[in-house]
Design an enzyme around this catalytic site. Structure first.
Site, mmCIF file in Angstrom:
data_model
loop_
_atom_site.group_PDB
_atom_site.id
_atom_site.type_symbol
_atom_site.label_atom_id
_atom_site.label_comp_id
_atom_site.label_asym_id
_atom_site.label_seq_id
_atom_site.Cartn_x
_atom_site.Cartn_y
_atom_site.Cartn_z
ATOM 1 N N THR A 39 0.831 -1.205 0.000
ATOM 2 C CA THR A 39 0.000 0.000 0.000
ATOM 3 C C THR A 39 0.868 1.258 0.000
ATOM 4 O O THR A 39 0.547 2.242 -0.669
ATOM 5 C CB THR A 39 -0.929 -0.005 1.239
ATOM 6 O OG1 THR A 39 -1.706 -1.200 1.198
ATOM 7 C CG2 THR A 39 -1.841 1.203 1.265
ATOM 8 N N HIS A 42 1.847 2.024 -3.436
ATOM 9 C CA HIS A 42 0.729 2.624 -4.195
ATOM 10 C C HIS A 42 0.525 4.091 -3.793
ATOM 11 O O HIS A 42 0.232 4.940 -4.636
ATOM 12 C CB HIS A 42 -0.557 1.828 -3.968
ATOM 13 C CG HIS A 42 -0.512 0.454 -4.579
ATOM 14 N ND1 HIS A 42 -0.397 0.251 -5.931
ATOM 15 C CD2 HIS A 42 -0.538 -0.782 -4.021
ATOM 16 C CE1 HIS A 42 -0.361 -1.053 -6.180
ATOM 17 N NE2 HIS A 42 -0.443 -1.701 -5.033
HETATM 18 ZN ZN LIG Z 1 -0.124 -2.633 4.888
#
Ligand SMILES: [Zn+2]
Ligand SMILES: [Zn+2]
Length: 347
Positions: A39, A42
């Site tokens: 994440t 991202h």
């Molecule tokens: Zn995470």
């Protein structure tokens, strides 16, 4: 204090910033180890713009030492070794009010929506802090968050004894799910990926069958391994995959390989729509559930580390100092091979 600050898309700077102060019911923690998550990459690439504001201190997988506690905090004290649950549910939405905090409509994460753990200090809510037992190191505790996410997914999967389980994707999350599955007595565990390096790690963790989905059709392999019956449970931990021999997106692979009345747990967050051929799926009367972050699994993940049931050393491939964070993000964003979990050590 020093912090790794995301100042713009694909731009992280390690610099001096003002140290935060704990308010009432808050705790000031000195993170010692912070994991870099998919994440985070991202976020770095701008996919969370609108939710993540610049400048932000990223990092939501962290453990450290309590430096100071705010007013009204009695269960935690300065000097305690702790890890942090980054999620902040709103406690107002329908999902929260029925206790489904991980499905909160307004869910916030420390290190995403608010400053996180890639810094010499971080302020967190007292209810986000979990005290670590003597035998769990602060370094291993940086993996509690991802193991909690994996434990949540496994619980959503409602595994029965001797189930034939397939994990699609041997990235950090897929390997964490595999690690948790090994603790609960699933039957055969099959894992797929496009990289042999990751599959080798899966084999070391204890996967029974590793399939390179770029060499073989994973659906055909699973059907053949189960005598045509299909898998009892499938975890989709890929999202977006290219070049698989089946030619199907991961969720469609899962739908094809699940047995009648089987159960699929989806964690992958692909950016595209993924078509599924629904008629055979309906005829199977199979179930698909989603799994997001964790909900109450922190104590369980901590005790699995304490008892040695989970071994983070398979998944942690790199340890770097805070100064190296910009390079680490660049390396991971470029899709560095042979890198799984990168942990940042903060002195
Ligand atoms: Zn995470
Ligand atoms: Zn909520």
């Amino acid at each position: 204090m020093k912090a790794a600050v995301l100042v713009a898309r694909e731009k992280i700077e390690v610099k001096e910033v003002e140290a935060p102060q704990p308010g009432s019911r808050e705790v000031l923690v000195a993170p010692k180890y912070t994991g870099i998550c998919g994440t985070d990459i991202h976020i770095y690439q701008g996919e969370f713009e609108g939710r993540v504001r610049y400048p932000t201190i990223v990092g939501h997988e962290f453990a450290g030492i309590v430096e100071e506690v705010g007013e009204g905090v009695e269960t935690i004290a300065a000097g305690d070794k702790v890890c942090i649950d980054p999620i902040i549910p709103c406690m107002q939405c329908t999902a929260c009010r029925e206790g489904n905090l991980s499905a909160c409509k307004n869910l916030k994460l420390r290190g995403v929506d608010l400053d996180g753990g890639l810094a010499e200090a971080a302020v967190v809510g007292a209810d986000q802090v979990f005290k670590l037992p003597e035998r769990v190191s602060v370094k291993d505790a940086a993996m509690v968050e991802i193991f909690s996410v994996a434990t949540h997914a496994v619980r959503r999967g409602r595994i029965d004894p001797a189930d034939f389980v397939v994990v699609l994707g041997a990235g950090k999350l897929g390997l964490s799910i595999l690690s948790v599955l090994k603790t609960i007595g699933a039957g055969t565990i099959v894992i797929t990926d496009l990289q042999d390096y990751r599959l080798d790690t899966a084999r070391r963790i204890g996967a029974d069958v590793c399939i390179n989905a770029g060499d073989k059709d994973a659906v055909k392999e699973v059907l053949s391994l189960t005598g045509g019956r299909g898998a009892d449970r499938v975890f989709e931990a890929v999202g977006h995959a290219e070049k698989s021999v089946s030619g199907l997106p991961p969720i469609a692979e899962a739908a094809e390989m699940i047995r009648n009345a089987g159960r699929i747990v989806v964690l992958g967050q692909g950016p595209d729509m993924a078509p599924v051929f629904w008629r055979p799926f309906v005829w199977k009367e199979a179930t698909i559930v989603a799994s997001r972050v964790s909900r109450g699994e922190f104590p369980r993940a901590i005790s699995m580390l304490e008892s040695g049931l989970l071994d983070p050393s398979h998944i942690v491939t790199h340890e770097v100092p805070l100064e190296y964070v910009p390079d680490a993000f660049r390396m991971l964003a470029e899709g560095a091979e042979e890198a799984l979990k990168v942990i940042v050590k903060i002195d």
